[in-house]
Write a protein that holds these residues in place. Structure first.
Motif, PDB file in Angstrom:
ATOM      1  N   ASN A  47      42.864  26.740  41.607  1.00 33.35           N
ATOM      2  CA  ASN A  47      43.271  27.667  42.663  1.00 33.35           C
ATOM      3  C   ASN A  47      43.311  29.086  42.104  1.00 33.35           C
ATOM      4  O   ASN A  47      44.095  29.380  41.202  1.00 33.35           O
ATOM      5  CB  ASN A  47      44.652  27.263  43.190  1.00 33.35           C
ATOM      6  N   PRO A  48      42.484  30.010  42.624  1.00 33.85           N
ATOM      7  CA  PRO A  48      42.445  31.368  42.058  1.00 33.85           C
ATOM      8  C   PRO A  48      43.746  32.129  42.210  1.00 33.85           C
ATOM      9  O   PRO A  48      43.959  33.121  41.509  1.00 33.85           O
ATOM     10  CB  PRO A  48      41.308  32.047  42.827  1.00 33.85           C
ATOM     11  N   GLU A  49      44.623  31.671  43.087  1.00 32.49           N
ATOM     12  CA  GLU A  49      45.927  32.313  43.214  1.00 32.49           C
ATOM     13  C   GLU A  49      46.892  31.833  42.136  1.00 32.49           C
ATOM     14  O   GLU A  49      47.824  32.550  41.777  1.00 32.49           O
ATOM     15  CB  GLU A  49      46.514  32.057  44.601  1.00 32.49           C
ATOM     16  N   ARG A  50      46.676  30.638  41.607  1.00 35.92           N
ATOM     17  CA  ARG A  50      47.560  30.095  40.580  1.00 35.92           C
ATOM     18  C   ARG A  50      47.041  30.339  39.170  1.00 35.92           C
ATOM     19  O   ARG A  50      47.834  30.469  38.226  1.00 35.92           O
ATOM     20  CB  ARG A  50      47.777  28.590  40.797  1.00 35.92           C
ATOM     21  N   ILE A  51      45.731  30.381  38.995  1.00 36.17           N
ATOM     22  CA  ILE A  51      45.157  30.526  37.646  1.00 36.17           C
ATOM     23  C   ILE A  51      45.724  31.737  36.904  1.00 36.17           C
ATOM     24  O   ILE A  51      46.067  31.635  35.713  1.00 36.17           O
ATOM     25  CB  ILE A  51      43.623  30.567  37.707  1.00 36.17           C
ATOM     26  N   PRO A  52      45.875  32.928  37.544  1.00 40.10           N
ATOM     27  CA  PRO A  52      46.421  34.069  36.800  1.00 40.10           C
ATOM     28  C   PRO A  52      47.867  33.877  36.355  1.00 40.10           C
ATOM     29  O   PRO A  52      48.329  34.592  35.458  1.00 40.10           O
ATOM     30  CB  PRO A  52      46.306  35.226  37.799  1.00 40.10           C
ATOM     31  N   ARG A  53      48.572  32.927  36.934  1.00 37.99           N
ATOM     32  CA  ARG A  53      49.966  32.706  36.567  1.00 37.99           C
ATOM     33  C   ARG A  53      50.095  31.957  35.241  1.00 37.99           C
ATOM     34  O   ARG A  53      51.188  31.915  34.663  1.00 37.99           O
ATOM     35  CB  ARG A  53      50.681  31.946  37.687  1.00 37.99           C
ATOM     36  N   TRP A  54      48.992  31.393  34.760  1.00 37.00           N
ATOM     37  CA  TRP A  54      49.060  30.699  33.460  1.00 37.00           C
ATOM     38  C   TRP A  54      47.892  31.038  32.532  1.00 37.00           C
ATOM     39  O   TRP A  54      47.958  30.784  31.327  1.00 37.00           O
ATOM     40  CB  TRP A  54      49.136  29.185  33.644  1.00 37.00           C
ATOM     41  N   PHE A  55      46.824  31.648  33.090  1.00 33.14           N
ATOM     42  CA  PHE A  55      45.654  31.938  32.255  1.00 33.14           C
ATOM     43  C   PHE A  55      45.247  33.396  32.420  1.00 33.14           C
ATOM     44  O   PHE A  55      45.849  34.284  31.831  1.00 33.14           O
ATOM     45  CB  PHE A  55      44.513  30.980  32.616  1.00 33.14           C
ATOM     46  N   LEU A  56      44.225  33.660  33.212  1.00 37.34           N
ATOM     47  CA  LEU A  56      43.725  35.010  33.428  1.00 37.34           C
ATOM     48  C   LEU A  56      43.310  35.167  34.885  1.00 37.34           C
ATOM     49  O   LEU A  56      42.933  34.178  35.542  1.00 37.34           O
ATOM     50  CB  LEU A  56      42.489  35.278  32.549  1.00 37.34           C
ATOM     51  N   PRO A  57      43.345  36.386  35.407  1.00 39.38           N
ATOM     52  CA  PRO A  57      42.777  36.608  36.740  1.00 39.38           C
ATOM     53  C   PRO A  57      41.304  36.187  36.758  1.00 39.38           C
ATOM     54  O   PRO A  57      40.579  36.357  35.771  1.00 39.38           O
ATOM     55  CB  PRO A  57      42.920  38.119  36.947  1.00 39.38           C
ATOM     56  N   VAL A  58      40.867  35.628  37.887  1.00 36.59           N
ATOM     57  CA  VAL A  58      39.496  35.146  38.003  1.00 36.59           C
ATOM     58  C   VAL A  58      38.925  35.599  39.338  1.00 36.59           C
ATOM     59  O   VAL A  58      39.632  35.648  40.351  1.00 36.59           O
ATOM     60  CB  VAL A  58      39.448  33.608  37.859  1.00 36.59           C
ATOM     61  N   SER A  59      37.654  35.928  39.317  1.00 36.79           N
ATOM     62  CA  SER A  59      36.985  36.363  40.543  1.00 36.79           C
ATOM     63  C   SER A  59      35.632  35.674  40.621  1.00 36.79           C
ATOM     64  O   SER A  59      35.156  35.068  39.661  1.00 36.79           O
ATOM     65  CB  SER A  59      36.802  37.884  40.540  1.00 36.79           C
ATOM     66  N   GLY A  60      34.996  35.789  41.800  1.00 34.88           N
ATOM     67  CA  GLY A  60      33.663  35.241  41.962  1.00 34.88           C
ATOM     68  C   GLY A  60      33.556  34.322  43.153  1.00 34.88           C
ATOM     69  O   GLY A  60      34.440  34.251  44.013  1.00 34.88           O
TER      70      GLY A  60
END
Length: 216
Positions: A47-60
């Protein structure tokens, strides 16, 4: 507050050889179990909304066959997205290569006590780079990602702020121990002598845990 070293010790690490279309490759694998159901863990890692909460912001274009880019890190193509069990990505730093040279597989397996996550990174690595750093060059970063995921799932402690990551004593101890753990995995896989393994561990540790500036 999470015990970072206990989180590190919750994972199993292996090092092996493999092949990709671009040539002979090295394989680093991390396996650990999280106290979460498979659907929630799948959502956390996709989930791109959750990934930045533990890893890195992601786009695409985050779908099967689409491409992605993490902030300041790797990007690539989504090759497999078999919810909620299997995610496969190309993992490319810089321009893509004509043939696959770096692949990340994430597999989830539901268990009675939660969900087992297996992360396998297969990459064609220049010999001089591998001979300097060994598996810790990528393994420490993946250990940090799995730690961030544990903090996120626990919901009791957010990730360490980027500006504090170089000085936080818990993270410095974690990265040092991670480098040593990958050295042990390398020794178990390749049977290298202790001095060779120690040199690669030292180089990896120096990269991830540089000396702190003395107080003024």
């Amino acid at each position: 507050m999470k015990d970072f070293i206990a989180e590190l010790e919750a994972a199993r690490r292996t090092v092996a050889s493999g092949t990709l279309p671009a040539g002979a490759a090295h394989v680093v694998t991390l396996t650990r179990t999280y106290p979460a159901d498979v659907e929630d863990l799948w959502d956390a890692v996709t989930n791109p909304e959750r990934i930045p909460r533990w890893f890195l912001p992601v786009s695409g274009d985050l779908r099967l066959g689409g491409t992605y880019q993490t902030d300041g890190n790797a990007g690539g193509e989504i090759r497999v997205c078999d919810a909620p069990r299997h995610l496969r990505l190309t993992w490319v730093m810089g321009p893509p290569t004509p043939q696959d040279a770096s692949i990340v597989d994430v597999r989830l397996e539901p268990l009675a006590e939660g969900t087992r996550l297996t992360l396998e990174h297969t990459a064609v690595v220049p010999a001089e780079f591998w001979d300097t750093y060994g598996p810790g060059s990528v393994g420490v970063g993946w250990d940090g990602a799995l730690l961030g995921l544990a903090l996120h799932l626990d919901d009791g402690e957010g990730p360490i702020a980027p500006e504090e990551q170089g000085t936080d004593p818990r993270l410095r101890a974690f990265n040092t121990a991670s480098s040593e753990a990958w050295g042990a995995a390398l020794a178990a896989a390749d049977g290298l002598d202790a001095d060779t393994v120690a040199a690669r561990v030292a180089a990896t540790t120096a990269f991830y845990v540089p000396p702190l500036d003395p107080p003024r």
